[in-house]
Design a protein around this motif. Structure first.
Motif, PDB file in Angstrom:
ATOM      1  N   PHE A 338       0.696  -1.358  -0.052  1.00  0.00           N
ATOM      2  CA  PHE A 338      -0.010  -0.001  -0.018  1.00  0.00           C
ATOM      3  C   PHE A 338       0.918   1.079   0.014  1.00  0.00           C
ATOM      4  CE2 PHE A 338      -2.414  -3.544   1.453  1.00  0.00           C
ATOM      5  CZ  PHE A 338      -3.825  -3.191   1.203  1.00  0.00           C
ATOM      6  N   ASP A 339       0.508   2.233  -0.574  1.00  0.00           N
ATOM      7  CA  ASP A 339       1.302   3.683  -0.655  1.00  0.00           C
ATOM      8  C   ASP A 339       1.380   4.194   0.724  1.00  0.00           C
ATOM      9  OD1 ASP A 339       1.823   3.503  -3.200  1.00  0.00           O
ATOM     10  OD2 ASP A 339       0.063   4.859  -3.987  1.00  0.00           O
ATOM     11  N   ALA A 340       0.330   4.094   1.469  1.00  0.00           N
ATOM     12  CA  ALA A 340       0.435   4.711   2.785  1.00  0.00           C
ATOM     13  C   ALA A 340       1.184   3.444   3.728  1.00  0.00           C
ATOM     14  CB  ALA A 340      -1.149   4.671   3.529  1.00  0.00           C
ATOM     15  N   GLU A 341       1.633   3.901   4.796  1.00  0.00           N
ATOM     16  CA  GLU A 341       2.129   3.013   5.663  1.00  0.00           C
ATOM     17  C   GLU A 341       1.269   2.152   6.455  1.00  0.00           C
ATOM     18  OE1 GLU A 341       5.025   5.207   8.385  1.00  0.00           O
ATOM     19  OE2 GLU A 341       6.195   5.494   6.827  1.00  0.00           O
ATOM     20  N   VAL A 342       1.495   0.996   6.635  1.00  0.00           N
ATOM     21  CA  VAL A 342       0.665   0.139   7.160  1.00  0.00           C
ATOM     22  C   VAL A 342       1.128  -0.269   8.673  1.00  0.00           C
ATOM     23  CG1 VAL A 342      -0.381  -2.259   7.295  1.00  0.00           C
ATOM     24  CG2 VAL A 342       0.167  -1.257   5.038  1.00  0.00           C
ATOM     25  N   ARG A 343       2.547  -0.411   8.623  1.00  0.00           N
ATOM     26  CA  ARG A 343       3.182  -0.745   9.899  1.00  0.00           C
ATOM     27  C   ARG A 343       2.667  -1.908  10.597  1.00  0.00           C
ATOM     28  NH1 ARG A 343       7.410   2.691  11.237  1.00  0.00           N
ATOM     29  NH2 ARG A 343       7.310   4.480   9.885  1.00  0.00           N
ATOM     30  N   MET A 344       2.541  -3.073  10.069  1.00  0.00           N
ATOM     31  CA  MET A 344       1.743  -4.414  10.433  1.00  0.00           C
ATOM     32  C   MET A 344       2.210  -4.828  11.882  1.00  0.00           C
ATOM     33  SD  MET A 344       2.609  -7.166   7.745  1.00  0.00           S
ATOM     34  CE  MET A 344       4.213  -7.322   6.820  1.00  0.00           C
ATOM     35  N   TYR A 345       3.577  -4.392  12.259  1.00  0.00           N
ATOM     36  CA  TYR A 345       4.224  -4.835  13.488  1.00  0.00           C
ATOM     37  C   TYR A 345       3.583  -4.128  14.554  1.00  0.00           C
ATOM     38  CZ  TYR A 345       6.628  -0.438  13.231  1.00  0.00           C
ATOM     39  OH  TYR A 345       7.051   0.831  13.036  1.00  0.00           O
ATOM     40  N   LYS A 346       2.863  -3.204  14.387  1.00  0.00           N
ATOM     41  CA  LYS A 346       2.488  -2.511  15.612  1.00  0.00           C
ATOM     42  C   LYS A 346       1.153  -2.883  16.109  1.00  0.00           C
ATOM     43  CE  LYS A 346       4.050   2.291  15.710  1.00  0.00           C
ATOM     44  NZ  LYS A 346       4.284   2.249  16.946  1.00  0.00           N
ATOM     45  N   SER A 347       0.893  -4.172  16.535  1.00  0.00           N
ATOM     46  CA  SER A 347      -0.289  -4.958  17.112  1.00  0.00           C
ATOM     47  C   SER A 347       0.105  -6.157  17.151  1.00  0.00           C
ATOM     48  CB  SER A 347      -1.368  -4.581  16.249  1.00  0.00           C
ATOM     49  OG  SER A 347      -1.318  -4.941  14.890  1.00  0.00           O
ATOM     50  N   PRO A 348      -0.666  -6.966  17.887  1.00  0.00           N
ATOM     51  CA  PRO A 348      -0.578  -8.538  17.772  1.00  0.00           C
ATOM     52  C   PRO A 348      -0.798  -9.043  16.479  1.00  0.00           C
ATOM     53  CG  PRO A 348      -2.199  -7.718  19.451  1.00  0.00           C
ATOM     54  CD  PRO A 348      -1.809  -6.528  18.639  1.00  0.00           C
ATOM     55  N   PRO A 349      -0.195  -9.963  16.071  1.00  0.00           N
ATOM     56  CA  PRO A 349      -0.218 -10.545  14.582  1.00  0.00           C
ATOM     57  C   PRO A 349      -1.525 -11.201  14.567  1.00  0.00           C
ATOM     58  CG  PRO A 349       1.754 -11.363  15.450  1.00  0.00           C
ATOM     59  CD  PRO A 349       1.215 -10.290  16.632  1.00  0.00           C
ATOM     60  N   PRO A 350      -2.184 -11.573  15.434  1.00  0.00           N
ATOM     61  CA  PRO A 350      -3.558 -12.143  15.401  1.00  0.00           C
ATOM     62  C   PRO A 350      -4.653 -10.794  15.866  1.00  0.00           C
ATOM     63  CG  PRO A 350      -2.782 -12.901  17.640  1.00  0.00           C
ATOM     64  CD  PRO A 350      -1.683 -11.867  17.065  1.00  0.00           C
ATOM     65  N   GLU A 351      -5.451 -10.652  14.891  1.00  0.00           N
ATOM     66  CA  GLU A 351      -6.319  -9.779  14.795  1.00  0.00           C
ATOM     67  C   GLU A 351      -7.688  -9.869  14.467  1.00  0.00           C
ATOM     68  OE1 GLU A 351      -3.973  -6.193  13.079  1.00  0.00           O
ATOM     69  OE2 GLU A 351      -4.902  -5.092  14.822  1.00  0.00           O
ATOM     70  N   VAL A 352      -7.771  -9.891  13.243  1.00  0.00           N
ATOM     71  CA  VAL A 352      -9.197 -10.242  12.458  1.00  0.00           C
ATOM     72  C   VAL A 352      -9.044 -11.521  11.734  1.00  0.00           C
ATOM     73  CG1 VAL A 352     -10.509  -9.186  10.376  1.00  0.00           C
ATOM     74  CG2 VAL A 352      -9.174  -7.657  12.044  1.00  0.00           C
ATOM     75  N   SER A 353     -10.277 -12.173  11.595  1.00  0.00           N
ATOM     76  CA  SER A 353     -10.470 -13.444  10.974  1.00  0.00           C
ATOM     77  C   SER A 353     -11.813 -13.391  10.131  1.00  0.00           C
ATOM     78  CB  SER A 353     -10.801 -14.838  12.040  1.00  0.00           C
ATOM     79  OG  SER A 353      -9.992 -14.280  13.149  1.00  0.00           O
ATOM     80  N   CYS A 354     -11.848 -14.367   9.209  1.00  0.00           N
ATOM     81  CA  CYS A 354     -12.951 -14.640   8.475  1.00  0.00           C
ATOM     82  C   CYS A 354     -13.256 -16.127   8.215  1.00  0.00           C
ATOM     83  CB  CYS A 354     -12.764 -13.960   6.828  1.00  0.00           C
ATOM     84  SG  CYS A 354     -14.228 -14.585   5.768  1.00  0.00           S
ATOM     85  N   GLU A 355     -14.663 -16.758   8.606  1.00  0.00           N
ATOM     86  CA  GLU A 355     -14.707 -18.149   8.360  1.00  0.00           C
ATOM     87  C   GLU A 355     -15.786 -18.042   7.383  1.00  0.00           C
ATOM     88  OE1 GLU A 355     -15.308 -19.732  12.356  1.00  0.00           O
ATOM     89  OE2 GLU A 355     -13.363 -19.026  12.909  1.00  0.00           O
TER      90      GLU A 355
END
Ligand SMILES: Cc1cc2nc3c(=O)[nH]c(=O)nc-3n(C[C@H](O)[C@H](O)[C@H](O)COP(=O)(O)OP(=O)(O)OC[C@H]3O[C@@H](n4cnc5c(N)ncnc54)[C@H](O)[C@@H]3O)c2cc1C
Ligand code: SF4
Length: 546
Positions: A338-355
């Motif tokens: 993504f052009d914008a910064e995401v900084r995916m390290y700044k939260s627990p890796p487990p956040e959102v799920s889809c079943e």
């Protein structure tokens, strides 16, 4: 929720002075001699072993767990650093084979008190009711000898004890969680945005991470080191959720003890204890009952290494079931830039799920399905993702310096149980002279189709969220099966209560008893199955020693 402390006081037994370990509880722990006959001895102190130990200790049983790895102290043993966390993994030699060999190590097994949950991500979904009946419903895999309804109350109990945070869950058996969902970071927001654009439902959770204070466990601080052993004690692992209560109720946890063989009396056909090695010295611990909980690779290996005159092909292996139907989930991982910064390290890796894609869709050319979750790799794991795509040298460096712009999703595909996917003993031996496990794995066509379908949905979600480039790699996650639960001894190793068919006082209480895996992460189900087995054991025993 109100009575959780009366059932399991672990969170209140941790210190509230900024340190993370109750040293007094460990120093004053009850210690048994090898010659003391325990009511029950547990092999392995991970997800399954710890729950069993805690439940039986509370019921007044004389119990101990022998654990191959250390008794971790989060203050001194863990670091918030990817490279410094390798000691958490089971890295002793294992042989892998088959047409799709599964690399073993950091991504699938742990060692030490707390087991693999010390460095698991923290997702704790329930299995769906359909998972217990896939042979009847979809004509593939196997049916369990129990139903979802048999586990529902145990799911609730364990969700309260960990405790689990998440939105009201619409899939499977709809239910809510004891704690509200956590706020999400950049990666979670993009998943929610992309899914929403496509009309796909995604929800925040379910994660076994404290949202608020729980006993003396503090709130998550969102630094993202869940897979390195949470130093904060916010993420649940049995080391903090079940072991303190077990110790307070008289259980012993004996670390650095590698169990090498289960002894069975040839005359009575009953287990009498286990052989183990501590500090290089072979020893024998007596017990009236034994429960093995060493994980899907080491449990079958221990059974096979416990061959005797009565069980020449391995303990409990009269019907050639030990080690078979071992499953791994296909876990393709898709990253989007993504052009914008995401900084995916700044939260627990487990956040959102889809079943949404969990169940069989008759319109699709495959049976069963997959789930999708945020994964948020830290830099070393991100480098592995990019390198697995074939990027190296200058290109790899460029992807690495662009890390803050990437978002990452992972799928869990329900690979089917197959008899040929199994553990046998290799020629190679470990430092104790014991044959190591040979784990052979080959995918079937259904497995491969699921991986492709999951990849395509994840790429669509990230594109819909605005990604200009997506890259996908194939991976595996989570191992279960290998000593499965079945209606009879021709189809499995243990009965519905986790008791082995062949030896009446030998139990297996870990992930190896699962006959199918759904596309849910397995730890919660392993704990729930064990809690149910413990209830039955306690109920059947009536009285025990004190
Ligand atoms: C990186 C990673 C991420 C994960 N993420 C998730 C997730 O988000 N959600 C989820 O539900 N699951 C996750 N898992 C999987 C989950 O942690 C395991 O499925 C679960 O812990 C397995 O429980 P178990 O009781 O079968 O074995 P373990 O928890 O692995 O416990 C087995 C224990 O037995 C000990 N042992 C083995 N052999 C012997 C022996 N011979 N003598 C003495 N001790 C022995 C081992 O040292 C170990 O401590 C993840 C796993 C990993 C590695
Ligand atoms: S993000 Fe939260 S749960 Fe994960 S390691 Fe940090 S404090 Fe622990």
């Amino acid at each position: 929720m109100s009575d959780v402390r009366t059932r399991n006081e672990s969170a209140w037994l941790l210190p509230n002075d900024g340190t993370r370990t109750n040293h007094a509880l460990r120093q004053d722990m009850r210690c048994f001699a090898d010659g003391d006959e325990l009511d029950l001895l547990v092999v392995g102190c991970g997800a399954g072993g710890s729950v069993l130990l805690q439940r039986l200790a509370r019921a007044g049983w004389k119990v101990a767990a022998l654990e191959a790895g250390p008794f971790w102290d989060p203050d001194t043993d863990w670091v918030s650093d990817e490279a410094g966390s390798h000691h958490l993994y089971w890295t002793q030699p294992r042989v892998i084979s088959g047409s799709d060999p599964v690399p073993l190590g950091s991504n699938n097994s742990g060692r030490g008190v707390g087991g693999s949950m010390v460095h698991y991500a923290g997702y704790t979904p329930r299995f769906h009711p359909s998972d217990f009946r896939i042979l009847t419903q979809d004509g593939v895999g196997a049916d369990w000898p129990i139903d979802y309804d048999d586990l529902r109350s145990y799911y609730q109990e364990i969700e309260e004890e960990l405790p689990v945070a998440g939105e009201k869950w619409p899939w499977g058996d709809p239910h809510s969680y004891p704690y509200r969902p956590h706020p999400v970071g950049g990666n979670g927001e993009l998943f929610l945005r992309g899914a929403d654009k496509l009309g796909i439902t995604a929800k925040v959770g379910p994660v076994a991470i404290v949202n608020g204070r729980f006993g003396n466990r503090p709130h998550c601080i969102y630094r993202g080191f869940c897979l390195q052993g949470c130093k904060v004690n916010a993420k649940a692992s049995p080391l903090i959720t079940h072991i303190p209560d077990a110790l307070a109720h008289g259980a012993e946890v004996r670390p650095d003890c590698m169990v090498t063989r289960v002894e069975v009396d040839e005359r009575t056909g009953r287990a009498t204890g286990v052989h183990y090695v501590r500090d290089g010295v072979p020893r024998f611990q007596k017990a009236r009952m034994v429960a093995i909980a060493g994980y899907s690779i080491e449990t079958p290996r221990l059974l096979l290494n416990s061959a005797s005159k009565r069980f020449p092909d391995g303990l409990c292996n009269d019907f050639d079931q030990v080690g078979r139907y071992l499953m791994v989930q296909g876990a393709p991982q898709t990253a989007g830039r993504f052009d914008a910064e995401v900084r995916m390290y700044k939260s627990p890796p487990p956040e959102v799920s889809c079943e949404d894609f969990y169940e069989t869709d008759p319109a699709k050319p495959y049976q069963r399905g997959f789930s999708i979750q945020t994964v948020s790799p830290l830099p070393i794991t991100w480098a592995e993702h990019v390198a697995a795509q074939g990027h190296w040298g200058a290109a790899l460096r460029e992807y690495m310096s662009d890390y803050v712009h990437w978002s990452c999703l992972g799928a869990l595909c329900e690979f089917l149980p197959q008899a040929g996917n199994r553990v046998t003993l290799a020629e190679e031996t470990d430092r104790h002279g014991l044959p190591v496990a040979n784990f052979s794995y080959s995918q079937c066509e259904n497995d491969t189709n699921l991986m492709k379908a999951a990849q395509s949905v994840m790429e669509d979600i990230l594109h819909a969220a605005g990604a200009d480039e997506v890259i996908t790699i194939d991976r595996y996650a989570h191992l279960v099966g290998g000593a499965r639960m079945a209606a009879d001894e021709r189809h499995g190793v243990v009965d519905a209560g986790c008791r082995t068919f062949a030896v009446p006082n030998l139990y297996i209480t870990d992930g190896s008893v699962l006959p199918t895996q759904g596309s849910a992460n397995p730890a919660l189900t392993i704990m729930a199955v064990t809690a149910r087995a413990a209830d039955r054991l306690i109920g059947a025993a009536g009285c025990v020693s004190t």
